[in-house]
Design an enzyme around this catalytic site. Structure first.
Site, PDB file in Angstrom:
ATOM      1  N   CYS A   1      -8.320  -1.356  -2.618  1.00 51.25           N
ATOM      2  CA  CYS A   1      -8.848  -1.100  -3.942  1.00 51.25           C
ATOM      3  C   CYS A   1      -7.834  -1.651  -4.573  1.00 51.25           C
ATOM      4  O   CYS A   1      -6.409  -1.369  -4.551  1.00 51.25           O
ATOM      5  CB  CYS A   1      -9.554   0.518  -3.847  1.00 51.25           C
ATOM      6  SG  CYS A   1      -8.056   1.278  -4.031  1.00 51.25           S
TER       7      CYS A   1
ATOM      8  N   GLU B   1      -4.415   3.470   2.901  1.00 50.97           N
ATOM      9  CA  GLU B   1      -2.279   2.032   1.791  1.00 50.97           C
ATOM     10  C   GLU B   1      -1.138   3.056   1.459  1.00 50.97           C
ATOM     11  O   GLU B   1      -0.454   3.067   2.046  1.00 50.97           O
ATOM     12  CB  GLU B   1      -2.754   1.398   1.428  1.00 50.97           C
ATOM     13  CG  GLU B   1      -3.539   0.345   2.135  1.00 50.97           C
ATOM     14  CD  GLU B   1      -5.069   0.271   1.599  1.00 50.97           C
ATOM     15  OE1 GLU B   1      -5.888  -0.951   2.220  1.00 50.97           O
ATOM     16  OE2 GLU B   1      -5.693   1.565   1.492  1.00 50.97           O
TER      17      GLU B   1
ATOM     18  N   HIS C   1      -6.309   7.418   0.250  1.00 51.90           N
ATOM     19  CA  HIS C   1      -6.181   5.742   0.922  1.00 51.90           C
ATOM     20  C   HIS C   1      -5.214   6.110   2.065  1.00 51.90           C
ATOM     21  O   HIS C   1      -4.345   6.573   2.179  1.00 51.90           O
ATOM     22  CB  HIS C   1      -6.374   5.451   0.104  1.00 51.90           C
ATOM     23  CG  HIS C   1      -7.341   5.305  -1.213  1.00 51.90           C
ATOM     24  ND1 HIS C   1      -7.909   4.193  -1.688  1.00 51.90           N
ATOM     25  CD2 HIS C   1      -8.493   6.109  -1.564  1.00 51.90           C
ATOM     26  CE1 HIS C   1      -8.926   4.489  -2.613  1.00 51.90           C
ATOM     27  NE2 HIS C   1      -9.093   6.446  -2.850  1.00 51.90           N
TER      28      HIS C   1
ATOM     29  N   CYS D   1      -4.920   1.371  -4.755  1.00 51.33           N
ATOM     30  CA  CYS D   1      -3.376   0.526  -3.821  1.00 51.33           C
ATOM     31  C   CYS D   1      -3.372  -0.767  -3.499  1.00 51.33           C
ATOM     32  O   CYS D   1      -1.740  -0.917  -2.977  1.00 51.33           O
ATOM     33  CB  CYS D   1      -3.775   1.016  -2.136  1.00 51.33           C
ATOM     34  SG  CYS D   1      -5.143   2.536  -1.800  1.00 51.33           S
TER      35      CYS D   1
END
Length: 174
Positions: free
Chosen positions: A85, A57, A55, A88
């Protein structure tokens, strides 16, 4: 222009670059003492290499740890086009980051509403500052473009896709 807007525009640029490759348009920048020290965007969310680890991040955090291990992470502000999410969010917290700014809420998997006080002491003693809705409309438009593209199958019929497309169809801001 506020500093939040300035840095969110940089995160939006990362998201736009992801979208240009057909990728889910999440972009992230990490800021320390008014300087961008790390950047990230989603990687491989589409088949055949579908990947729920890389992801934006996480990619930005990995870059930060390699390029700037000396930085006191409690001084970092994370800017992301979408609410982090749960994975993360917790990863950022475990790495000492306590300030998160995002554009568009993730109604399906957002983690920032996690009730830290109800968890074990590792988390319950944390104090986190969350700022939402920074350049929300611009982020929303990127996600609309992604979900409207018939070539993209990632989360196509999800609550997030339906919510995103219905907001823009109705012309609402939130």
């Amino acid at each position: 222009m506020s500093s939040h807007d300035k840095y969110m525009k940089e995160a939006l640029q990362e998201a736009k670059e992801a979208l240009l490759t057909g990728e889910f348009p999440v972009g992230c920048v990490m800021v320390y003492k008014d300087e961008i020290v790390s950047r990230g965007r989603r990687i491989n969310s589409r088949p055949p290499h579908e990947n729920e680890l890389d992801h934006a991040e996480i990619m930005a955090l990995r870059q930060l740890l390699v390029r700037h291990p000396e930085i006191n992470r409690s001084g970092i502000v994370v800017y992301s086009t979408m609410e982090p999410c749960l994975m993360c969010y917790v990863t950022l917290l475990l790495n000492g980051i306590r300030r998160i700014v995002y554009g568009y809420e993730d109604i399906m998997g957002g983690g920032t509403n996690l009730a830290l006080k109800q968890l074990s002491p590792l988390y319950s003693d944390m104090s986190v500052a969350i700022t939402s809705d920074i350049l929300r409309q611009e982020s929303l438009e990127l996600f609309r473009d992604f979900f409207a593209d018939k070539e993209n199958t990632y989360w196509r019929d999800s609550p997030l896709a339906r919510n995103t497309l219905s907001q823009l169809a109705a012309g609402s801001e939130k």
